[in-house]
Every structure is written in structure tokens, then in C-alpha cells.
Design an enzyme around this catalytic site. Structure first.
Site, PDB file in Angstrom:
ATOM      1  CB  SER A   1      29.937  17.828 -39.375  1.00 14.82           C
ATOM      2  OG  SER A   1      31.330  18.012 -39.375  1.00 14.82           O
TER       3      SER A   1
ATOM      4  CB  SER B   1      -7.985  26.019 -55.234  1.00 12.23           C
ATOM      5  OG  SER B   1      -8.654  24.772 -55.201  1.00 12.23           O
TER       6      SER B   1
ATOM      7  CE  LYS C   1      -9.751  29.561 -51.319  1.00 13.64           C
ATOM      8  NZ  LYS C   1      -9.613  28.230 -50.726  1.00 13.64           N
TER       9      LYS C   1
ATOM     10  CD  GLU D   1      -2.276  30.328 -46.146  1.00 15.47           C
ATOM     11  OE1 GLU D   1      -3.107  29.657 -45.532  1.00 15.47           O
ATOM     12  OE2 GLU D   1      -2.132  30.257 -47.378  1.00 15.47           O
TER      13      GLU D   1
ATOM     14  CE1 TYR E   1      33.372  20.974 -30.912  1.00 15.56           C
ATOM     15  CE2 TYR E   1      34.181  18.787 -30.364  1.00 15.56           C
ATOM     16  CZ  TYR E   1      33.483  19.628 -31.206  1.00 15.56           C
ATOM     17  OH  TYR E   1      32.900  19.126 -32.337  1.00 15.56           O
TER      18      TYR E   1
ATOM     19  CD  GLN F   1      30.187  17.025 -36.251  1.00 15.45           C
ATOM     20  OE1 GLN F   1      31.407  17.120 -36.272  1.00 15.45           O
ATOM     21  NE2 GLN F   1      29.565  15.886 -36.500  1.00 15.45           N
TER      22      GLN F   1
HETATM   23  N1  ARG Z   1      33.288  18.969 -37.055  1.00 18.65           N
HETATM   24  C1  ARG Z   1      33.573  19.415 -35.723  1.00 18.65           C
HETATM   25  C2  ARG Z   1      32.497  20.413 -35.252  1.00 18.65           C
HETATM   26  O1  ARG Z   1      31.796  20.901 -36.025  1.00 18.65           O
HETATM   27  C3  ARG Z   1      34.900  20.087 -35.694  1.00 18.65           C
HETATM   28  C4  ARG Z   1      35.528  20.090 -34.347  1.00 18.65           C
HETATM   29  C5  ARG Z   1      36.055  18.767 -34.020  1.00 18.65           C
HETATM   30  N2  ARG Z   1      36.798  18.775 -32.819  1.00 18.65           N
HETATM   31  C6  ARG Z   1      37.034  17.660 -32.161  1.00 18.65           C
HETATM   32  N3  ARG Z   1      37.656  17.761 -31.054  1.00 18.65           N
HETATM   33  N4  ARG Z   1      36.626  16.516 -32.607  1.00 18.65           N
HETATM   34  O2  ARG Z   1      32.337  20.671 -34.110  1.00 18.65           O
END
Ligand code: ARG
Length: 419
Positions: free
Chosen positions: A24, A278, A284, A291, A318, A323
Site C-alpha cells: 500500500s 473550442s 465558444k 461541468e 481487521y 487497506q
Molecule cells: N497497510 C495496512 C493497511 O493499510 C496496515 C495494516 C496491516 N495490518 C496487518 N495486520 N497486516 O491496512
């Protein structure tokens, strides 16, 4: 090679596509300020609580401050092997201060770390938007004040309805923006609690002080439930929903600018700075900025939908799907910022053609309701009758005059809606 942060029992490194799908860093490096602030607060708390020695804590904080300067100067990490901004910063800290860097992550998980960073970002985003919307309101009030007596046709069904003033019309948007600001303010107040200390999902056995880190980061206090802390992104959705509503308002204003700038209306002349020409039609002057404000509202709504769909099926706590919370939030925030700034600029600089507005207000029978009201007051005519007498006659003699002689047919005749 296996990952140096978590690769203790891994022998092989990730497949090339794994590195790519997993990382990420390309987008979450945008959280670097929040990440360093969170880490400094955490390190200071670890030192104060005796979880680290004060010396270790100070060494870590100084290292993080130095990295802050490097990042600020534009030297941001980009190696995908480092996965995300959290790991990349910790790796850089290790390069700088050696093995003691490994103590920073005591009593913390990336799960509470990223939840904290992202909340800090969204909180700043809300403050940005609020400042932008305040400036837009200022512009609306200024132009409304200037045009408090400029008559224009008011519309329903996009048909001339009753005359209003341009000032009154502009102030309608002021009210909408006031409600948008209150939605962001509600969301901000609700989200301003610190997840730090929730760790992976179950808290930590170390004697952390969650109140201390919360206060250091400007939160009102710590969150209450550790699973909730790391697994909800409702604060980001609150932002996106408020942003969607706000962008819908901006889109309606933009739509009106597009209509008003058209030749048949001719209510406004957009300044060069917000128009394009344009390449083929020399006459134009296109309202592109308006827009795009209208168009971006669709994209912002798409970002909101994206995160809602990401979250809808996730079990606690989690999951890596989460992510994907950041790209839509970042995108929506960038788009909304552009929309607010462009709309503010257009409001400030557009030339309102008040002669044209007044002429159309007078041409469109838009005072018919007032005339009917006058008949009610002065001649004691029932309003329905007055409405009938006042209504403009159709061309070609077919219309209301005939009906007037045939009262029985009146109710059934094809009167247009009274609205
Ligand atoms: N890059 C991860 C995110 O944005 C960080 C958290 C990662 N946690 C894990 N248990 N792999 O969510």
C-alpha cells in the site's frame, strides 16, 4: 528474501505479484505525517510508562524527527518490499538509530497504528473542507449582498415561476453549505477518539497509558472497545457520505451555472479563468469548470460506494481488505477540494447579467401569482377564480377565454399545475 519485519519463520520472499498486490506504500505514503506523529506519541508514552527506558524513547523520537525532515524535503520511501508507510518508516529508523528502532513497536500493532493514522488524516481532511466551505459561504454572501435587489426569474420545473432576487437565490446555497459543514462537524466530533493501544485487536499486556497518547494527538480520549477500534472505518464513511452530500449541492450549483451560461439564458458570463474555448468553433466559451464540478460529484459518490462495499461483509476485526479504505478517501478528498475551490472562484468572479435576468423575469408572466393575489385582496375574487382570470391565454384563441364561459367545464379543463 523473507521480510525483515515479520519474516522470522518465512523462508522465501513474496511472489512478484504478491509484492505488488500487498503493497500500500504507493498510496499510503500520504499518511507519513500522521504516522510519525503517532509513533512519536507512542514512543514518548512508552518511555514515561517505563516500558522503554527514557534514553531509548528519546533516541527513537529524535530519529523520527530526523525522518520527518527527510520526508518533508521530498525523500519519501518507494520500495514496495517495505509494504506500507508504517514498515518503511520503521525500516528507515533502523537504518538511522540501529536495533533500538525495533523497540518502537512494543505494545502496538499496525492495526491500531493505521487506524490512528487514518483517523488523524480524516480529521485534518474535515478541517480542510470546513475552511474551504467557509470561504465558499463568504463568496456567496458577498455576491448575494451585491445582488440583494437584482430581480431574476425564479423557476420551478425550469419554467418561469415567480420573480426572486439573485441574492435570495445565492443564499439558498449558503444554507445548503451550512448544513454540509454541520455534517462534517458532527462526524468530526464523533470520530475524535484514539484507537492507539487497541494493538492487533485485543489490547496489550503492557501498562500503556492510552489517555496520554490520545491527548498528545489531539483526541478527546481513547476509544472504548479494542475490536471496534481496529475494525471499523465508519469515520471514513462519515467523511465520504458528508462529501457526497456536499458534492451534490455543489453539482446543482454547477448545473445552474451551466444553464445560466448558455446563450438562450445568458444570465452569466463566466470569466476566462473558468472557461475554455473550442478548437473548431471560435465563438465558444464553455463552462468546463462547472461541468467538472458536476461530473466530480459522481466520482465522489463512487468513492463512498467503494468503501461501503469494501466494509459490508467483513468479520471483526481487521482484514486486509481494509487497506483499500485509503484510495477512495484520498480521491474523494482531492476531488472535493477541487470542486470547492473552483466553485468559490466562479462565484467570486462571474459576471451576472442582471439586465437580462430582469428582462426575462418581466417577460415570463412571472408576476401572475401576485396579480392573482391582488385580485383576491382588492376585488374579493376567490383565489381559484383569480388564478383562472390571470392565467396567460393560449395563442390561437382556443384557451381560457372559452372556458370562462363554460363554468362546468372549468375544473376538467387542462389547467396546468398550480405549482
Ligand atoms: N497497510 C495496512 C493497511 O493499510 C496496515 C495494516 C496491516 N495490518 C496487518 N495486520 N497486516 O491496512
Amino acid at each position: 528474501d523473507a521480510n525483515s519485519m515479520w519474516g522470522g519463520r518465512f523462508e522465501a520472499g513474496p511472489a512478484a505479484v504478491m509484492r505488488e498486490i500487498n503493497a500500500s506504500l504507493p498510496f499510503d505514503k500520504r499518511l507519513w505525517r500522521q504516522d510519525i506523529a503517532g509513533s512519536i506519541a507512542h514512543a514518548r508514552m512508552l518511555g514515561t510508562q517505563g516500558i522503554l527506558t527514557l534514553e531509548e524513547s528519546e533516541t527513537i523520537i529524535a530519529g523520527l524527527q530526523a525522518i520527518h525532515s527527510e520526508y518533508e524535503a521530498g525523500d519519501l520511501p518507494s520500495d514496495l518490499d517495505l509494504e506500507d508507510i508504517h514498515m518503511a518508516t520503521e525500516a528507515r529508523l533502523a537504518d538511522r538509530i540501529g536495533p533500538v528502532a525495533g523497540r518502537l513497536h512494543t505494545a502496538r500493532s499496525r492495526n491500531d497504528q493505521v487506524a490512528t493514522d487514518f483517523r488523524l488524516f480524516v480529521r485534518d481532511a474535515m478541517d480542510d473542507v470546513d475552511a474551504g466551505l467557509a470561504a465558499l459561504q463568504r463568496a456567496l454572501v458577498d455576491r448575494a449582498d451585491e445582488h440583494a435587489a437584482s430581480v431574476m426569474p425564479g423557476f420551478t420545473h425550469l419554467q418561469s415561476a415567480q420573480p426572486v432576487t439573485l441574492g435570495h437565490h445565492l443564499m439558498a446555497y449558503y444554507e445548503m453549505i451550512a448544513r454540509d459543514r454541520s455534517r462534517f462537524a458532527d462526524a468530526r466530533a464523533r470520530m475524535n477518539l484514539s484507537p492507539l493501544g487497541a494493538a492487533a485487536l485485543a489490547g496489550t499486556g503492557f501498562p500503556t497509558d492510552r489517555h496520554m497518547t490520545a491527548a498528545a494527538l489531539g483526541f478527546d480520549g481513547p476509544t472504548r472497545n479494542s475490536l471496534d477500534s481496529v475494525s471499523d472505518r465508519d469515520f471514513a464513511l462519515d467523511y465520504l457520505m458528508a462529501a457526497t452530500q456536499c458534492s451534490l449541492h455543489l453539482s446543482r450549483l454547477a448545473e445552474e451555472f451551466v444553464i445560466w451560461a448558455s446563450q438562450p439564458f445568458g444570465f452569466i458570463t463566466l470569466p476566462d479563468a473558468y472557461s475554455t474555448g473550442s478548437s473548431i468553433m471560435p465563438q465558444k466559451r464553455n463552462p468546463d469548470a462547472a461541468e467538472l464540478v458536476r461530473g466530480h460529484a459522481g466520482r465522489i459518490m463512487g468513492c463512498m460506494t467503494s468503501l461501503a462495499v469494501t466494509m459490508k461483509g467483513l468479520p471483526l476485526a481487521y482484514s486486509k481488505d481494509m487497506q483499500d479504505d485509503k484510495p477512495p478517501l484520498f480521491e474523494a478528498h482531492d476531488l472535493l477540494g477541487l470542486c470547492i475551490t473552483a466553485m468559490t472562484g466562479m462565484i467570486e468572479t462571474t459576471r451576472f447579467r442582471t439586465d437580462r435576468m430582469r428582462a426575462l423575469a418581466e417577460a415570463g408572466f412571472s408576476t401572475a401569482t401576485d396579480l392573482a393575489d391582488w385580485l383576491v385582496r382588492e376585488a374579493n375574487v376567490p383565489f381559484r377564480e383569480a388564478h383562472h382570470i390571470t392565467g396567460p391565454r393560449r395563442e390561437g384563441g382556443g384557451g381560457r377565454r372559452q372556458h370562462a364561459g363554460r363554468p362546468a367545464a372549468r375544473n376538467a379543463s387542462g389547467h396546468r399545475s398550480a405549482h
